[in-house]
Design a protein around this motif. Structure first.
Motif, mmCIF file in Angstrom:
data_model
loop_
_atom_site.group_PDB
_atom_site.id
_atom_site.type_symbol
_atom_site.label_atom_id
_atom_site.label_comp_id
_atom_site.label_asym_id
_atom_site.label_seq_id
_atom_site.Cartn_x
_atom_site.Cartn_y
_atom_site.Cartn_z
ATOM 1 N N THR A 18 -122.011 24.048 -16.619
ATOM 2 C CA THR A 18 -120.485 23.582 -16.429
ATOM 3 C C THR A 18 -119.843 23.874 -17.694
ATOM 4 N N THR A 19 -120.322 24.463 -18.651
ATOM 5 C CA THR A 19 -119.638 25.009 -20.100
ATOM 6 C C THR A 19 -120.214 26.242 -20.234
ATOM 7 N N ASP A 20 -121.234 26.413 -21.057
ATOM 8 C CA ASP A 20 -121.734 27.671 -21.555
ATOM 9 C C ASP A 20 -123.301 27.989 -21.038
ATOM 10 N N ASN B 57 -117.735 28.363 -18.670
ATOM 11 C CA ASN B 57 -117.008 28.567 -19.666
ATOM 12 C C ASN B 57 -117.349 30.023 -20.136
ATOM 13 N N ASN B 58 -118.105 30.011 -20.933
ATOM 14 C CA ASN B 58 -118.636 31.257 -21.808
ATOM 15 C C ASN B 58 -120.028 31.591 -21.435
ATOM 16 N N ASN C 75 -118.872 35.127 -16.066
ATOM 17 C CA ASN C 75 -118.601 33.830 -16.309
ATOM 18 C C ASN C 75 -117.131 33.671 -16.515
ATOM 19 N N THR C 76 -116.543 32.417 -16.413
ATOM 20 C CA THR C 76 -115.027 32.126 -16.274
ATOM 21 C C THR C 76 -114.338 32.538 -17.437
ATOM 22 N N HIS C 77 -114.837 32.366 -18.698
ATOM 23 C CA HIS C 77 -113.947 32.604 -19.661
ATOM 24 C C HIS C 77 -114.413 33.886 -20.193
ATOM 25 N N LYS D 124 -118.462 34.834 -26.860
ATOM 26 C CA LYS D 124 -117.476 34.025 -27.733
ATOM 27 C C LYS D 124 -118.148 34.138 -28.955
#
Length: 206
Positions: free
Chosen positions: A78-80, A103-104, A125-127, A131
């Motif tokens: 849900t995030t990276d 996220n990343n 990946n969404t972002h 990063k």
């Protein structure tokens, strides 16, 4: 091996100066922090051939060094997919599938230094695929496929010197490379799915 860690805080954790352990062939899902976490100065561990999905972070390295993370499938977190931070240094991340995280794909944060990423699939990946931020320095990316993300590689907030060589950056939606940090990085001999210099430049932002 062959364990399922489901709906905990950390699914599987190597903690507090734990060295030379192997975590292999497990499934970590729906955990509220890391699916698989290596932290608190744990060194020279091997994390291989696991699946980490639907966790907050798929694989999470904090202040651990000399660890090898290979052959894992890290998807739908849900995030990276991967987070390395707080002096997670000199780790090798290779041959992983890092896809469809919200996220990343990979986040390097808070002085995560001198890590090597080799031959990973970092896709959809969404972002950002990768990063790099907050004084993370001298990280190296070789031979990865970094495609179909919003941005391929994103440098921000003093993300320092990084090397990207022989990676495939084809078909990221907005930017293949976005250097918002304003610092100098080494980006050579990468593939951008075209030889058109104008098209390549249109997706490189400095």
């Amino acid at each position: 091996s062959a364990n399922t860690a489901d709906s905990n805080i950390h699914g599987i954790a190597i903690n507090s100066n734990s060295d030379t352990n192997t975590v292999s062939g497990n499934t970590a899902r729906s955990n509220s922090s890391g699916g698989i976490t290596v932290q608190n100065s744990s060194r020279n561990n091997t994390v291989s051939s696991n699946t980490a999905s639907s966790n907050t972070v798929g694989i999470y390295l904090v202040t651990g060094s000399g660890n090898t993370i290979s052959g894992n499938t890290v998807t739908g977190n849900t995030t990276d997919g991967f987070t390395l931070e707080s002096s997670a240094n000199n780790n090798l991340v290779h041959g992983n599938i890092i896809t469809s995280n919200l996220n990343n794909g990979v986040l390097l944060n808070s002085s995560a230094n001198a890590n090597v990423f080799r031959n990973n699939l970092i896709r959809s990946n969404t972002h950002a695929g990768v990063k790099i931020q907050a004084t993370s320095d001298t990280n190296e990316f070789y031979g990865n496929e970094i495609t179909l993300n919003d941005t391929g590689a994103f440098f921000v907030n003093s993300g320092r010197v990084a090397t990207f060589q022989k990676n495939n950056f084809g078909s990221n939606a907005v930017n293949n490379i976005y250097n918002k940090s304003g610092l100098t990085h080494t980006i050579t001999r990468n593939f951008f799915a075209t030889t058109d210099e104008v098209a390549i430049a249109a997706k490189v932002t400095d």
